[in-house]
Design an enzyme around this catalytic site. Structure first.
Site, PDB file in Angstrom:
ATOM      1  N   GLU A 115       0.940  -1.146   0.017  1.00 55.97           N
ATOM      2  CA  GLU A 115       0.115  -0.004   0.003  1.00 55.97           C
ATOM      3  C   GLU A 115       0.920   1.208   0.115  1.00 55.97           C
ATOM      4  O   GLU A 115       0.553   2.178  -0.820  1.00 55.97           O
ATOM      5  CB  GLU A 115      -0.755   0.164   1.248  1.00 55.97           C
ATOM      6  CG  GLU A 115      -1.876  -1.122   1.299  1.00 55.97           C
ATOM      7  CD  GLU A 115      -3.045  -1.240   0.296  1.00 55.97           C
ATOM      8  OE1 GLU A 115      -3.130  -0.141  -0.508  1.00 55.97           O
ATOM      9  OE2 GLU A 115      -3.832  -2.129   0.184  1.00 55.97           O
ATOM     10  N   ASP A 256      -4.582  -9.685  -8.449  1.00 56.30           N
ATOM     11  CA  ASP A 256      -4.612  -8.830  -9.438  1.00 56.30           C
ATOM     12  C   ASP A 256      -3.598  -7.973 -10.113  1.00 56.30           C
ATOM     13  O   ASP A 256      -3.221  -8.095 -11.206  1.00 56.30           O
ATOM     14  CB  ASP A 256      -5.978  -7.851  -8.989  1.00 56.30           C
ATOM     15  CG  ASP A 256      -5.691  -7.390  -7.446  1.00 56.30           C
ATOM     16  OD1 ASP A 256      -4.822  -7.548  -7.113  1.00 56.30           O
ATOM     17  OD2 ASP A 256      -6.588  -6.539  -7.057  1.00 56.30           O
ATOM     18  N   GLU A 370     -12.626  -0.403 -10.045  1.00 55.09           N
ATOM     19  CA  GLU A 370     -12.122  -1.103 -11.259  1.00 55.09           C
ATOM     20  C   GLU A 370     -12.803  -1.104 -12.416  1.00 55.09           C
ATOM     21  O   GLU A 370     -12.613  -1.250 -13.420  1.00 55.09           O
ATOM     22  CB  GLU A 370     -11.967  -2.434 -10.510  1.00 55.09           C
ATOM     23  CG  GLU A 370     -10.405  -2.755 -10.027  1.00 55.09           C
ATOM     24  CD  GLU A 370     -10.660  -2.002  -8.577  1.00 55.09           C
ATOM     25  OE1 GLU A 370     -11.796  -1.790  -7.847  1.00 55.09           O
ATOM     26  OE2 GLU A 370      -9.493  -1.933  -7.794  1.00 55.09           O
TER      27      GLU A 370
END
EC number: 3.2.1.-
Lengths: 573, 869
Positions: A115, A256, A370
């Site tokens: 992150e 992902d 997304e």
């Protein structure tokens, strides 16, 4: 004087008219939706500054702030380049100076390596590269130096200790002051290992220090080496022993952005090795996980279906497919995902495909970007109005469901639209940005190369901002041209200079150029990933010898002309 | 409080009105489904609009529904139900996957779901059909109107004389409603005839019979004896047997294979017209229908179908019964066809360089032809043409000789069949070079050619399809109106015909190359998915029957004069300031082939990641190369079609077209990475090949031009170096400034160090002083303690004395009690004050001690502070 005063006023009034009357025309009024997205941004942004700054995030139901991923005023860093995309230059400049003074990475905080990289390093890098466009006065070495770049580098250096493992795969968490905590868990998700190359390679190219790109590549190669025999990767791996802890293979949560960064890294660095890795994975994904344009979760060694669910996070996939030219498949999958949105007004974290409903404990929608991201990419490729309709639906849903007095609240449960006291920083970094870009086809981000800037640096002249921006997985755009400005610029210039001299003297030394075919040792990037994976014997390796370059897209088929408004075509094969 | 805030959640906002309160639509925004059901009892026709308040599509459809409601509110009840709110009945009972959902009820029949476009006119049309699913046909002329429509029609004959509710009528009525459920586009229309004489026109004799009208095939009567007479069966039968001469395509917007399935059937003619479903008449649609009917009319004599000429002529008293005759005689034998079937043949040339070629029209004339008696045997089949071609090629030497501007015809007997002979009419036309651009300004300069069988114009005969010149097209109505009849069966490239409403689906037309600027949204294109080509009807011609016919004919002939349409991007304009030239379909030839420069051309697509990241390299290259001899260009191939030979299947692709050898283009090798040095090497390698001729004056001139270029290049380089130097200077200045800043900083630090040292010294001094005072105080304290001790001792003595005194006093007390009372109290007061003195002095001693401790800590703090400094 009165006349002069009235002039511009009338002009403004006249300009505003079409937005109001345009709604009568058939189809979507793109301009009015663009303005609604802009208003959405400021509603959230101003409340963050007012009630939550300098905390990481705004809590929209209680109107206060909290630290979530560290203590970096995360929402501010994340929203910075969105400000520029919305055209707010003055606020961009103000925030840049605020960040320079206020953000400190010498803190005793346990931060997620992943992150921190995508939000902080990525946000600072893109702000650094865009700062000249935003009118910030840059120093002489820009884009190879600058205060924001130094901050990004400092943040990235704090993450480097995590990569000190036997496999080269990083730990998931690192203490910014003390490095990896003793007793830290060695289990990291796949995306937490393979989502560094875009930011780290950019850092290396700009600063000249290869360490960042090296660790990112090493981690990528380690994942590639540990894929299963059928070519899939699992969800979590032990970075010390390289044993897969969670063996679910799919394209969503936990995996992902690994696939995303293989493609984006290949584009950014013109790197065939990364691309051929992705293409191999893509083949396995199509073979084992794809059913009826959905992508399911399978066991990574056997390929048997383990979860027939669609995850909100998977919705980036169509956008990625469109980047490499697989527009038909992308559109088909996108239309599947869109039906889920239509059912709930958002995408649940998990959606059970056979049952056609949400999955227990996974009914939330934290305003993720997304699907909108994919719509933006696909709209570039197809100009299909269906994609604008998704944008419309997103604006209507988010405004109706999650707008509260202090910002926009996460939807805790899509079944009854109960709200949660959180507004993630990606809402301003990604969701709003992609929505705005969907409704603003003339934004500088969509530049197709007709505009560019020339910058003179101590390393030579450099063409910048010619379009082709690569978005990192937190929607921070990176200008690919900037990577060619710093380190190797001089060497290349000398070579070009030699060639130009030859060019002007060719008539005199006719034979000379004939001998000089393009030299074959061109770039270490050109070599195949087979070198990296030669230990995987017995696999058929002929596919990569296909006639076309790996770094290319197929041109669109004839029937793509008619593949709009929901129409899809089946392959003739 | 922190952890509690984390758990704060908020329920969804309560539902509010979705429609305004003044709207004719009843808005049950709390999802009161039970109330909605109650409302249904009040009205014959009810429309339910199930919505979700957050749904964009519901919001968009709201306006349309309101519009319909305002027009029909006196006959139809409009009820909107919020089917999202989880406390509402609707949400609990219904499970929708999308919103809005529109359900219609005709009394108890329903729900009929509306799935058409969310547009007011379409919704209204559908509601009206639910209101009157059966059309009452009162007269012959109305019947003719009903049957002449392109949409299939079902007619039921029910005599109401015998009973007010003739048997089967209700079933027929329900079947009409059923068809709306099945076929939401509503293409099958249901009519009812009550007059016996009208019914006879379509040979319905018995009340209760149902008739399906067909144009190209035999019309049918519902087989009651085979199938049960139920609403579902009638509907199914009609759907299965209906004729689809021309179909509406209305994609619903969701994922669908509609176009895929239709276009894979074969080449398709897509006709885009603006369509208002509520309009009474559709002249253009009628005209198109006429063409379609002609096109599919394979088995009828030409004169037998005049019914369409009666269109709109509803008051015609003399009803031409031949219409129905034609239908009834369908299964009977047909008159022997007198017309030939023809094919255009372009003869192969002896020399490929020949500037002319011969075009022949080859026709099969069947003098004693076989009698076709089945519906689908085409008159002129592929085999026959094959045979004719075989015979023709046997004779071809005769035709190769022809070099003539007039048409010459000759007849020859069929090789296979004694019953037919062939006619071939040939003429020579100038050969034209293929042009890339299919615009009005093409190089297609063929003189106008028109073929006619036997060299004479005879309109009663079938004239042969002709090649038209687009530059001077004059539609010949007479010829063309007869020409197309039955063409669908005579060609092996049969077209399927489709209609699209350009109000809704104009985007497809734009995709196929329809002009964006045109205000009239009419467009026609033939799409051949298998061949990956499409042809476009010239948009400068108005879309009328004859032009459409010619379009179809030109497509059908063997050597079609139609040219593949190349869509180009109209939004691209030439920019002088763009260093990389943007090429389109229209400018491709000019920029690449006609220009006297070396051209480097990049094929790209905006969406392809690998292309966009190369932008900066091509910009640098264009800035580097001399613009008077090099063009760096690019073409977006997603928006610009190119002739096959210039197509590429991967992007990016880089081609180099060297000056003077444009046809020998070379491709940048794919295994090299695309960067500036490699591109330069590639150009260098391929542009040098031509320069091997001996040096002449011209060559010298060139050389000087080249050197001029070199000079300007060097000048540019110098410029660049200068700016680089200035950038370096700037950087230098910046460094200098930073250095001096750093030095100043160092100095400042030094000074600070000095002052700190001084401070340290003074602090030390202070500390010594403090030590001294501490010692002193300590001394004083000790002394004080001694004094205190003394005092204590003294007080002890005093106490003892006091006690002694008391005893003494007590012993004397008895005697002197009353006398000495005052004296005694005085003495005791004295001792009390002495006690007080002692306690006070101990308190001051404690305070003193505390103060010393304080000084101690201050001292340690000072010393530690010094250490860190």
């Amino acid at each position: 004087a009165m006349q002069r005063f009235l002039g511009p006023l009338l002009c403004l009034w006249a300009l505003r008219l079409p937005a109001g009357t345009g709604a009568a025309a058939r189809g979507l009024d793109v301009a009015s939706y663009r303005e609604r997205v802009r208003a959405m941004f400021y509603h959230a942004y101003e409340h963050y500054l007012e009630s939550a700054f300098p905390y990481d995030e705004l809590r929209p139901l209680t109107c206060d702030g909290q630290d979530t991923w560290g203590s970096f005023s995360l929402t501010l860093i994340d929203a910075l380049d969105t400000l520029l995309i919305l055209g707010n230059v003055t606020e961009f400049q103000r925030v840049v100076s605020v960040l320079q003074e206020g953000v400190d990475f010498d803190i005793d905080v346990n931060a997620s390596v992943f992150e921190t990289n995508i939000r902080v390093v990525g946000g600072l890098l893109s702000a650094h590269l865009l700062s000249r466009k935003a009118g910030v006065e840059v120093e002489a070495g820009w884009p190879c130096s600058g205060p924001l770049l130094r901050m990004a580098e400092e943040a990235a250096r704090k993450l480097l200790p995590a990569f000190q493992t036997p496999t080269g795969m990083p730990y998931g968490t690192v203490n910014l002051l003390h490095g990896v905590n003793p007793g830290e868990t060695p289990v990291t998700c796949t995306a937490g290992i393979g989502t560094f190359i875009v930011e780290f390679a950019t850092l290396s190219h700009l600063t000249g220090d290869p360490v960042f790109e090296d660790v990112a590549r090493k981690a990528l190669k380690a994942l590639w080496k540990n894929r299963s025999d059928i070519g899939l990767v699992g969800n979590h791996i032990d970075v010390i022993t390289a044993k897969w802890v969670a063996q679910d293979a799919g394209i969503g949560a936990g995996v992902d952005s690994y696939f995303e960064y293989l493609v984006k890294g290949a584009i950014l660095l013109q790197d065939k090795e990364l691309m051929s890795m992705f293409l191999e994975y893509n083949k396995a994904i199509k073979n084992y996980t794809k059913f009826d344009d959905w992508y399911l979760w399978v066991q990574m060694y056997k390929g048997t279906v383990s979860m027939p669910v669609f995850q909100s996070l998977e919705a980036y996939w169509p956008g990625l497919q469109s980047l490499i030219g697989d527009v038909d498949n992308a559109m088909r999958t996108f239309l599947n995902y869109y039906t889920v949105w239509k059912q709930f007004g958002g995408l649940p974290e998990f959606y059970n495909i056979p049952q056609g409903y949400t999955v227990d404990k996974r009914e939330g929608y934290p305003l993720r970007p997304e699907l909108i991201e994919s719509a933006m990419y696909l709209y570039r490729a197809t100009r299909d109005p269906t994609l604008l309709e998704l944008g419309r639906d997103a604006v209507e849903s988010i405004e109706k469901i999650s707008k509260v007095d202090c910002g926009f609240a996460t939807i805790k449960d899509l079944r009854d639209h109960r709200l949660d006291n959180r507004m993630e920083s990606f809402f301003l970094a990604e969701t709003v940005k992609y929505l705005y870009l969907l409704f603003d086809p003339d934004n500088f981000i969509h530049n197709d190369g007709s505009d560019f800037d020339v910058v003179v640096t101590p390393y030579g002249e450099c063409v910048l901002n010619a379009g082709g921006y690569i978005f990192n997985t937190e929607a921070h755009p990176i200008d690919p041209a900037a990577l060619h400005c710093c380190r190797k610029r001089k060497e290349e210039q000398w070579e070009v200079e030699d060639l130009m001299r030859e060019f002007y003297s060719q008539k005199k030394t006719k034979k000379f150029t004939l001998k000089r075919a393009p030299d074959h040792g061109e770039g270490e990037n050109a070599k195949d990933p087979e070198d990296a994976s030669s230990e995987k014997a017995g696999e058929k390796r002929n596919s990569k010898k296909s006639s076309h370059s790996l770094l290319s897209c197929p041109s669109q088929s004839f029937n793509s002309k008619l593949a709009v408004l929901g129409q899809v075509f089946l392959d003739n094969t | 409080s922190c952890s509690r805030a984390k758990d704060v959640t908020m329920p969804a906002k309560l539902p509010v009105h979705f429609f305004s309160t003044r709207s004719p639509v009843i808005d049950l925004f709390r999802g009161q489904l039970d109330y909605a059901d109650q409302l249904r009892q009040d009205s014959e026709i009810v429309l339910y609009f199930f919505y979700a308040p957050w749904c964009g599509q519901s919001i968009a459809a709201r306006e349309e529904i309101e519009h319909v409601a305002s027009r029909l509110s006196d006959q139809v009840l409009f009820v909107a139900v919020n089917c999202w709110w989880n406390q509402g009945k609707c949400r609990k009972q219904k499970h929708f996957f999308y919103f809005p959902v529109i359900h219609l009820y005709h009394r108890s029949f329903g729900p009929i779901e509306y799935k058409g476009p969310m547009s007011a006119v379409y919704i209204e049309k559908f509601v009206r059909r639910v209101m009157t699913p059966l059309l009452y046909i009162s007269s012959r002329s109305k019947l003719l109107d009903f049957l002449s429509n392109y949409e299939p029609g079902v007619v039921g004959f029910f005599e109401f004389n015998a009973s007010p509710q003739p048997p089967g009528y209700l079933t027929f009525f329900t079947s009409a409603l059923h068809s709306l459920k099945k076929d939401y586009l509503g293409t099958i229309r249901f009519g009812v005839v009550t007059d016996k004489r009208v019914a006879e026109e379509i040979s319905l004799v018995h009340s209760g019979s149902v008739y399906l009208h067909r144009h190209a095939n035999t019309s049918l009567i519902y087989p009651k004896d085979i199938m049960n007479f139920t609403a579902e069966n009638i509907c199914k039968w009609a759907l299965e047997n209906r004729e689809m001469l021309i179909r509406w395509l209305r994609p619903h917007g969701g994922k669908s294979l509609l176009l895929n399935n239709e276009l894979k059937k074969g080449p398709a003619l897509l006709i885009f017209i603006p369509y208002n479903p509520l309009a009474e008449i559709h002249p253009l649609l009628d005209e198109i229908t006429k063409v379609a009917l002609e096109y599919y009319k394979c088995n009828k004599s030409r004169a037998a179908e005049p019914d369409l000429q009666h269109l709109g002529d509803s008051d015609s008293p003399a009803f031409d019964s031949s219409v129905t005759d034609a239908h009834l005689k369908f299964s009977e034998t047909f008159p022997i066809a007198k017309y030939p079937c023809c094919n255009t043949v372009v003869l192969p040339q002896w020399h490929s360089i020949s500037r002319t070629h011969n075009v022949c029209e080859l026709c099969v004339n069947q003098t004693l032809g076989v009698k076709p008696n089945k519906v689908h045997v085409p008159h002129c089949n592929f085999l026959e043409i094959e045979a004719a071609l075989d015979s023709f090629y046997l004779q071809e030497h005769t035709f190769f000789q022809v070099i003539s501007n007039t048409i010459e015809c000759s007849n020859f007997l069929s090789f296979y069949s004694p019953f037919s002979y062939y006619t071939a009419c040939c003429r020579t036309v100038n050969r034209h070079f293929l042009s890339f651009i299919s615009s009005e300004k093409t190089i297609f300069q063929t003189p106008k050619v028109a073929f006619s069988s036997h060299g004479k114009k005879d309109n009663t005969q079938f004239s042969i399809p002709h090649i038209e010149d687009r530059n001077c097209f004059i539609p010949d109505l007479n010829i063309s109106s007869t020409n197309i009849t039955g063409l669908s069966c005579r060609t092996n490239k049969t077209l399927n015909l489709y209609l699209l409403d350009s109000n809704l689906f104009w985007i497809y037309a734009e995709r196929l190359g329809a002009s964006r600027s045109t205000h009239l949204k009419e467009f026609a294109a033939i799409v051949d998915l298998k061949e990956e080509v499409h042809y476009v009807l010239d948009q400068n011609q108005s879309l009328v029957g004859p032009t459409l016919e010619n379009f179809i004919k030109n497509f059908s002939v063997l050597y079609s004069p139609l040219k593949r349409h190349l869509v180009d991007d109209p939004s691209v304009h030439f920019h002088e300031e763009h260093v990389v030239t943007e090429v389109t379909t229209n400018t491709f030839h000019e920029t690449v082939f006609l220009s006297a420069k070396n051209v480097l051309l990049l094929y790209y697509a905006q969406w392809c990641g690998f292309c966009a990241s190369l932008n900066h390299i091509f910009i640098q290259l264009a800035r580097l190369l001399p613009p008077d001899s090099f063009t760096v260009a690019r073409i977006d191939v997603t928006r610009n079609d190119l002739p096959w030979e210039f197509m590429t299947d991967r992007l990016p692709t880089i081609l180099f077209f060297p000056h003077q050898r444009k046809e020998q283009s070379v491709k940048f090798p794919e295994d090299f990475s695309v960067n500036l040095p490699n591109l330069l090497k590639f150009i260098l390698h391929h542009s040098s090949l031509s320069s091997s001729e001996p040096c002449t004056k011209e060559c010298l001139h060139k050389e000087s031009v080249l050197q001029q270029g070199h000079i300007s290049h060097l000048e540019r380089e110098i410029q660049k170096l200068r700016s680089e130097i200035s950038a370096l200077h700037q950087a230098h200045d910046q460094l200098e400034a930073q250095l001096s800043e750093a030095r100043r900083g160092e100095q400042r630090l030094q000074q600070q160090k000095h002052t700190l040292e001084k401070q340290h010294k003074t602090l030390q001094l202070h500390s010594e002083q403090l030590q001294a005072t501490y010692d002193q105080k300590n001394q004083e304290l000790l002394e004080m303690a001694e004094k205190l001790q003394e005092l204590a001792d003294a007080s002890e003595n005093l106490l003892k004395e006091n006690a002694l005194l008391r005893i003494l006093v007590a012993s004397r007390g008895g005697k002197l009690q009353s006398k000495d009372e005052i004296k005694e109290t005085l003495q005791s007061e004295q001792t009390l004050s002495e006690d007080n003195d002692i306690s006070l002095s101990t308190a001051t001693a404690a305070l003193e001690e505390k103060r010393i401790n304080n000084i101690d800590t201050i001292e340690t703090e000072h010393s530690s502070g010094n250490r860190t400094e």
